[in-house]
Write an enzyme that holds these catalytic residues in place. Structure first.
Site, PDB file in Angstrom:
ATOM      1  CD  GLU A  77      28.618  36.721  46.849  1.00  0.00           C
ATOM      2  OE1 GLU A  77      29.137  35.938  46.028  1.00  0.00           O
ATOM      3  OE2 GLU A  77      28.792  37.962  46.808  1.00  0.00           O
TER       4      GLU A  77
ATOM      5  N   GLY B  68      35.869  41.572  44.007  1.00  0.00           N
ATOM      6  CA  GLY B  68      34.810  40.931  43.224  1.00  0.00           C
ATOM      7  C   GLY B  68      34.607  41.659  41.914  1.00  0.00           C
ATOM      8  N   GLY B  69      33.600  42.531  41.898  1.00  0.00           N
ATOM      9  CA  GLY B  69      33.204  43.231  40.672  1.00  0.00           C
ATOM     10  C   GLY B  69      34.363  43.817  39.873  1.00  0.00           C
TER      11      GLY B  69
ATOM     12  CD  GLU C  25      35.309  39.170  50.740  1.00  0.00           C
ATOM     13  OE1 GLU C  25      35.776  39.790  49.778  1.00  0.00           O
ATOM     14  OE2 GLU C  25      34.523  38.225  50.616  1.00  0.00           O
TER      15      GLU C  25
ATOM     16  CG  HIS D 108      32.401  34.713  49.206  1.00  0.00           C
ATOM     17  ND1 HIS D 108      31.144  35.286  49.130  1.00  0.00           N
ATOM     18  CD2 HIS D 108      33.272  35.635  48.730  1.00  0.00           C
ATOM     19  CE1 HIS D 108      31.276  36.509  48.614  1.00  0.00           C
ATOM     20  NE2 HIS D 108      32.551  36.741  48.373  1.00  0.00           N
TER      21      HIS D 108
ATOM     22  N   GLY E 126      29.588  43.960  47.113  1.00  0.00           N
ATOM     23  CA  GLY E 126      28.712  44.197  45.979  1.00  0.00           C
ATOM     24  C   GLY E 126      27.755  45.373  46.161  1.00  0.00           C
TER      25      GLY E 126
ATOM     26  CG  ASN F  65      35.010  35.748  44.256  1.00  0.00           C
ATOM     27  OD1 ASN F  65      34.727  34.895  43.406  1.00  0.00           O
ATOM     28  ND2 ASN F  65      34.269  35.966  45.335  1.00  0.00           N
ATOM     29  CD1 TRP F  66      37.717  36.813  38.273  1.00  0.00           C
ATOM     30  CD2 TRP F  66      37.549  35.375  36.566  1.00  0.00           C
ATOM     31  NE1 TRP F  66      38.873  36.899  37.536  1.00  0.00           N
ATOM     32  CE2 TRP F  66      38.797  36.026  36.480  1.00  0.00           C
ATOM     33  CE3 TRP F  66      37.228  34.418  35.599  1.00  0.00           C
ATOM     34  CZ2 TRP F  66      39.716  35.757  35.460  1.00  0.00           C
ATOM     35  CZ3 TRP F  66      38.141  34.146  34.590  1.00  0.00           C
ATOM     36  CH2 TRP F  66      39.377  34.817  34.523  1.00  0.00           C
ATOM     37  CE  LYS F  67      31.633  38.263  44.525  1.00  0.00           C
ATOM     38  NZ  LYS F  67      30.813  39.171  45.318  1.00  0.00           N
TER      39      LYS F  67
ATOM     40  CB  SER G 112      32.524  47.938  47.384  1.00  0.00           C
ATOM     41  OG  SER G 112      31.245  47.344  47.340  1.00  0.00           O
TER      42      SER G 112
HETATM   43  P1  PGA Z   1      32.875  43.045  45.533  1.00  0.00           P
HETATM   44  O1  PGA Z   1      32.990  41.511  46.016  1.00  0.00           O
HETATM   45  O2  PGA Z   1      34.270  43.539  45.314  1.00  0.00           O
HETATM   46  O3  PGA Z   1      32.098  42.981  44.256  1.00  0.00           O
HETATM   47  O4  PGA Z   1      32.182  43.786  46.612  1.00  0.00           O
HETATM   48  C1  PGA Z   1      33.968  41.115  46.920  1.00  0.00           C
HETATM   49  C2  PGA Z   1      33.802  39.655  47.263  1.00  0.00           C
HETATM   50  O5  PGA Z   1      32.656  39.191  47.369  1.00  0.00           O
HETATM   51  O6  PGA Z   1      34.786  38.914  47.441  1.00  0.00           O
END
Ligand code: PGA
Length: 262
Positions: A99, A236-237, A169, A97, A175, A11-13, A215
């Site tokens: 977020e 994500g990251g 998640e 998600h 994050g 997930n590149w956000k 993470s």
């Molecule tokens: P993260 O994000 O790996 O940066 O914690 C995961 C996600 O939000 O899908």
């Protein structure tokens, strides 16, 4: 682990330029065959989907969207429909998600409508669920997960459910650099699988893909994937860098190979 090939989604956000999107996708495409049978999905922002899918076309790398709106078309400024994603080359889509739940008003009810739209258009929904730190500390994790599953999946039959990927998640792990321990993740994954079994029966729940996200880094991927009910990762990251993303898949594959050799 469950004996399934690792499913690794990135997930590149709200990150990447067109040039970065091309380079990252190309690097993943190049490495993907070396990490067979892992399944890779890249999930760029909407404006970069065409870039990524141009490069991933006819390769084993899949492309996904980060969200969608449930209506087919109309006066919905700023929204993207399932068929638009499909036409742009997506085969799956993240729904719910945290977020979006926290910052953009997503609820279990809107998640439910979005899953329906995705399925009608042949997109596999990657449905995100998870508890906050407060809920965990108050002992309410499973109640939260149960509610998200009951309301998010309401009304879908077994064949629909067979196409839904669940991503656990925990909010406190996203994050933050604080990954859930394999035991913490497995406890919830097992609960999710049990819930799917109650809803859809043994076979559907056994085949269901349940990802862990929060993470995820190469260092923890092996021991997480070793767990029986963890079938892959939503990253994500660490998905923004081809090397770490591929390394996560390699760690998972190492656990997978040990299992199938047994
Ligand atoms: P993260 O994000 O790996 O940066 O914690 C995961 C996600 O939000 O899908």
């Amino acid at each position: 682990m469950s004996g399934k090939a690792p499913f690794i989604a990135g997930n590149w956000k709200m990150h990447a330029t067109p040039e970065q999107a091309r380079a990252l996708t190309a690097a993943i495409v190049k490495e993907a065959s070396a990490v067979r049978p892992a399944v890779f999905v890249v999930i760029p922002p909407f404006t970069l989907i065409a870039e990524a899918s141009g490069i991933a076309r006819n390769t084993p790398v899949l492309v996904g969207g980060q969200d969608l709106f449930w209506e087919e078309k109309g006066a919905f400024t700023g929204e993207i429909s399932a068929s638009m994603l499909k036409e742009a080359g997506c085969s799956c889509v993240i729904i719910g998600h945290s977020e979006r739940r926290q910052r953009f008003g997503e609820t279990d009810e809107t998640v439910n409508k979005k899953i329906g739209a995705a399925l009608r258009h042949g997109l596999s929904p990657i449905v995100c669920i998870g508890e906050s730190l407060e809920e965990r500390e108050a002992g309410n994790t499973m109640a939260r997960i149960q509610r998200q599953l009951d309301e998010g999946l309401r009304g879908f039959d077994r064949s629909a459910a067979g196409r839904i990927v669940i991503a656990y998640e925990p909010l406190w792990a996203i994050g933050t650099g604080r990954t859930a321990t394999p035991e913490q993740a497995e406890e919830v994954h097992a609960f999710i699988r049990k819930n799917l079994e109650e809803k859809y029966g043994n076979e559907t729940s056994a085949y269901a893909i349940i990802l862990y996200g929060g993470s995820v880094k190469p260092a923890g991927a092996y021991s997480l994937f070793k767990k029986k009910n963890i079938d892959g990762f939503l990253v994500g990251g660490a998905s923004l860098e081809a090397g770490s993303f591929i390394q996560i898949a390699k760690e998972a594959r190492r656990a997978y190979e040990e299992e199938i050799e047994k």
